[in-house]
Design an enzyme around this catalytic site. Structure first.
Site, PDB file in Angstrom:
ATOM      1  N   ASP A 157     -17.359  -2.246 -34.812  1.00 40.14           N
ATOM      2  CA  ASP A 157     -18.201  -3.285 -34.220  1.00 40.14           C
ATOM      3  C   ASP A 157     -18.663  -4.219 -35.327  1.00 40.14           C
ATOM      4  OD1 ASP A 157     -18.010  -2.287 -31.640  1.00 40.14           O
ATOM      5  OD2 ASP A 157     -19.808  -1.056 -31.814  1.00 40.14           O
ATOM      6  N   ASP A 171     -15.459  -5.123 -26.382  1.00 39.94           N
ATOM      7  CA  ASP A 171     -16.644  -4.961 -25.530  1.00 39.94           C
ATOM      8  C   ASP A 171     -16.898  -6.228 -24.717  1.00 39.94           C
ATOM      9  OD1 ASP A 171     -17.062  -2.437 -26.641  1.00 39.94           O
ATOM     10  OD2 ASP A 171     -18.407  -3.199 -28.183  1.00 39.94           O
TER      11      ASP A 171
END
Length: 198
Positions: A157, A171
């Protein structure tokens, strides 16, 4: 001859069994009305999925090579930064104790979307499912191939808004696809292109 017609999917025509021509025409019209109209949108689904997957994969490769173990990069002051972290949980960092379960769920989502593709005639649904598929594949790739091990890998991330969880492009694709599906469902549009009203 009847067996050959059955194999290639030629509809049975009552005229062959001695029915009136008018009845045969009516039967043919009914059969045509039952078939979905328009082209299947499988190519759009997989095209969107491939684009989302490639974008996610390339961004993560750059982040791991250039940003990991380095200070965060401020994009919009302290409101938006690029900061590399490894996330063993679900989207936005939730549920780190259930990495294997999230891996199985992602794989199941991919299988369900592949099955839905056979009856997909709606362009908006193709885009929505393509986003879901690309996002699921992006994070599943991390879970399979990244440390600490197969099906337990931590997702990369890097998008870090202020006062919000850090996330990635996969995401984002999943969330956008999910929102689009909700909107299409509210409008009554089905994946096969039909519209229903409750």
């Amino acid at each position: 001859m009847a067996e050959a017609e059955r194999i290639i999917g030629t509809p049975d025509i009552p005229e062959a069994a001695g029915a009136e021509p008018e009845q045969a025409d009516e039967h043919a019209k009914d059969a045509a009305a039952e078939r979905p109209r328009g082209k299947r949108r499988i190519a759009v689904l997989f095209g969107v999925a491939a684009f989302a997957y490639a974008l996610d994969l390339i961004s993560k490769m750059i982040v791991v090579a250039k940003l990991e173990h380095h200070p965060p990069i401020e994009i919009i002051g302290d409101w938006l930064k690029f900061e590399a972290i490894r996330n063993a949980g679900a989207a936005f960092g939730f549920g780190e104790a259930f990495t294997v379960i999230f891996t199985v769920i992602a794989a199941a989502v991919i299988v369900v979307i592949a099955r839905l593709a056979r009856k997909l005639y709606s362009l908006p649904w193709a885009i929505a499912l393509g986003l879901l598929l690309g996002g699921a594949l992006g994070n599943l790739t991390d879970r399979i191939f990244r440390s600490p091990g197969v099906f337990e890998g931590a997702v990369v991330d890097f998008i870090a808004p202020k006062h919000f969880a850090v996330f990635n492009l996969a995401d984002s694709a999943i969330v956008c696809g999910g929102i689009l599906i909700v909107l299409l469902s509210f409008r009554g549009l089905d994946p096969d292109g039909t519209v229903h009203k409750d």
